[in-house]
Scaffold this motif. Structure first.
Motif, PDB file in Angstrom:
ATOM      1  N   THR A 106       0.627  -1.535   0.066  1.00 34.13           N
ATOM      2  CA  THR A 106       0.169   0.580   0.413  1.00 34.13           C
ATOM      3  C   THR A 106       0.876   1.188   0.353  1.00 34.13           C
ATOM      4  O   THR A 106       0.406   2.212  -0.546  1.00 34.13           O
ATOM      5  CB  THR A 106      -0.985  -0.079   1.063  1.00 34.13           C
ATOM      6  OG1 THR A 106      -1.307  -1.029   0.991  1.00 34.13           O
ATOM      7  CG2 THR A 106      -1.996   1.355   1.722  1.00 34.13           C
ATOM      8  N   THR A 187       2.890   6.249   7.997  1.00 31.62           N
ATOM      9  CA  THR A 187       1.614   6.192   7.718  1.00 31.62           C
ATOM     10  C   THR A 187       0.973   5.973   5.913  1.00 31.62           C
ATOM     11  O   THR A 187       1.601   6.103   4.929  1.00 31.62           O
ATOM     12  CB  THR A 187       0.536   7.569   8.132  1.00 31.62           C
ATOM     13  OG1 THR A 187       0.922   8.374   7.843  1.00 31.62           O
ATOM     14  CG2 THR A 187       0.628   7.767   9.857  1.00 31.62           C
ATOM     15  N   THR A 189      -2.612   6.807   3.684  1.00 33.88           N
ATOM     16  CA  THR A 189      -3.457   7.717   3.416  1.00 33.88           C
ATOM     17  C   THR A 189      -4.963   6.935   4.119  1.00 33.88           C
ATOM     18  O   THR A 189      -5.935   6.969   3.747  1.00 33.88           O
ATOM     19  CB  THR A 189      -3.291   8.448   2.400  1.00 33.88           C
ATOM     20  OG1 THR A 189      -3.784   7.843   1.463  1.00 33.88           O
ATOM     21  CG2 THR A 189      -2.792   9.397   2.850  1.00 33.88           C
ATOM     22  N   CYS A 190      -4.699   5.449   3.185  1.00 38.87           N
ATOM     23  CA  CYS A 190      -6.031   4.130   3.225  1.00 38.87           C
ATOM     24  C   CYS A 190      -6.547   3.906   4.344  1.00 38.87           C
ATOM     25  O   CYS A 190      -6.023   4.231   5.347  1.00 38.87           O
ATOM     26  CB  CYS A 190      -5.560   3.514   2.718  1.00 38.87           C
ATOM     27  SG  CYS A 190      -6.090   1.506   2.498  1.00 38.87           S
ATOM     28  N   ILE A 192      -8.031   1.658   6.942  1.00 39.25           N
ATOM     29  CA  ILE A 192      -7.592  -0.060   8.162  1.00 39.25           C
ATOM     30  C   ILE A 192      -8.589   0.087   8.706  1.00 39.25           C
ATOM     31  O   ILE A 192      -9.135   0.278   9.194  1.00 39.25           O
ATOM     32  CB  ILE A 192      -6.463   0.513   8.471  1.00 39.25           C
ATOM     33  CG1 ILE A 192      -5.034   0.569   7.412  1.00 39.25           C
ATOM     34  CG2 ILE A 192      -6.085  -1.295   8.563  1.00 39.25           C
ATOM     35  CD1 ILE A 192      -3.530   1.292   8.183  1.00 39.25           C
ATOM     36  N   THR A 215      -2.281   4.396  10.073  1.00 37.65           N
ATOM     37  CA  THR A 215      -3.341   5.399   8.578  1.00 37.65           C
ATOM     38  C   THR A 215      -4.125   6.923   9.331  1.00 37.65           C
ATOM     39  O   THR A 215      -3.944   7.074   9.957  1.00 37.65           O
ATOM     40  CB  THR A 215      -4.732   4.713   8.427  1.00 37.65           C
ATOM     41  OG1 THR A 215      -5.248   5.277   7.031  1.00 37.65           O
ATOM     42  CG2 THR A 215      -5.626   4.524   9.872  1.00 37.65           C
TER      43      THR A 215
END
Length: 255
Positions: A106, A187, A189-190, A192, A215
């Motif tokens: 990710t 971190t 931005t997705c 979780i 995140t």
């Protein structure tokens, strides 16, 4: 998207190919695990979702290949494979070691402008938490740990010869987990969603909650009854969570 590579099919298993999917779920297995672990997920989400189960080198039909014992290298290889897939909204489901690997992939996808929709981190402590693993122990100690967690098919667990054949991949996976480090301030931005078992010996509730530090998006924690492999033991409940995410849950169903 890059052009597909002839070797991508070694990594990507589509057990229930979707003709016209609206989204993609990439599933990353646990230490010693294989793509076939996610057969039930593919069956449950077909045909609406393109379920892509990842086969790491060094196991099953890739047994002749050298296992990768460095999580950063594994993440780099997998990132390249995923970027060559047809564009679709992407979600990750990683279990145990696969959750940490999904986090690292990710990070790479976000860096090149292709963020996933959500990361489901199952059965794994947060990336910045650390425990000693068992890659340096004897074969017998590693086999005892796998049996304790009951993460492999019972027929394999009972067969010492098959277990020893799987040892190079198991040892490499444990080494990848053991040598991985991540700072608390790293971190994505997705969003979780963490899935965890309430009696998992590999992940405490505090270690699961610590994913929230990693995140800047939303964070959700789902606790299920069970140990490290609650994802199998509570598969119906886990599938409901995934179906709700993809919008394929039948009307009136509850998680």
């Amino acid at each position: 998207m890059s052009q597909p590579s002839p070797g991508d099919e070694l990594w990507c298993r589509r057990f229930h190919p979707a003709k016209d999917p609206a989204a993609r779920l990439v599933c990353l297995p646990h230490a010693g695990g294989s793509a076939s672990y996610f057969l039930p997920v593919a069956a449950a989400l077909s045909p609406d979702v393109d379920v892509l189960a990842i086969q790491y080198p060094g196991r099953q039909d890739r047994r002749s290949e050298q296992p990768i014992d460095d999580l950063a290298i594994l993440a780099d290889r997998l990132h390249a494979v995923i970027r060559r897939q047809p564009e679709l909204p992407l979600t990750f489901l990683g279990h145990s070691l696969g959750a940490t690997l999904a986090f690292e992939v990710t990070r790479r996808l976000e860096a090149d402008g292709h963020p996933p929709v959500r990361l489901f981190a199952s059965g794994r402590r947060a990336p910045s938490t650390h425990r000693d693993e068992i890659s340096h122990r004897t074969d017998e100690a590693i086999m005892a740990e796998v049996r304790r967690l009951s993460g492999t098919a019972s027929t394999l667990l009972a067969d010492d010869e098959m277990m020893r054949a799987a040892m190079p991949a198991l040892r490499a996976d444990y080494k990848a987990a053991e040598t991985y480090r991540c700072a608390p301030d790293v971190t994505v931005t997705c969003p979780i969603t963490v899935l965890t078992g309430d009696s998992d010996p590999k992940t405490t509730l505090d270690e699961a909650k610590a994913w929230s530090l990693h995140t800047t998006g939303s964070f959700d924690l789902r606790v299920f009854a069970g140990g490290h492999f609650f994802i199998s033991d509570r598969s119906k409940e886990v599938m409901q969570v995934l179906k709700q995410h993809f919008g394929t849950e039948a009307p009136g169903a509850t998680a």
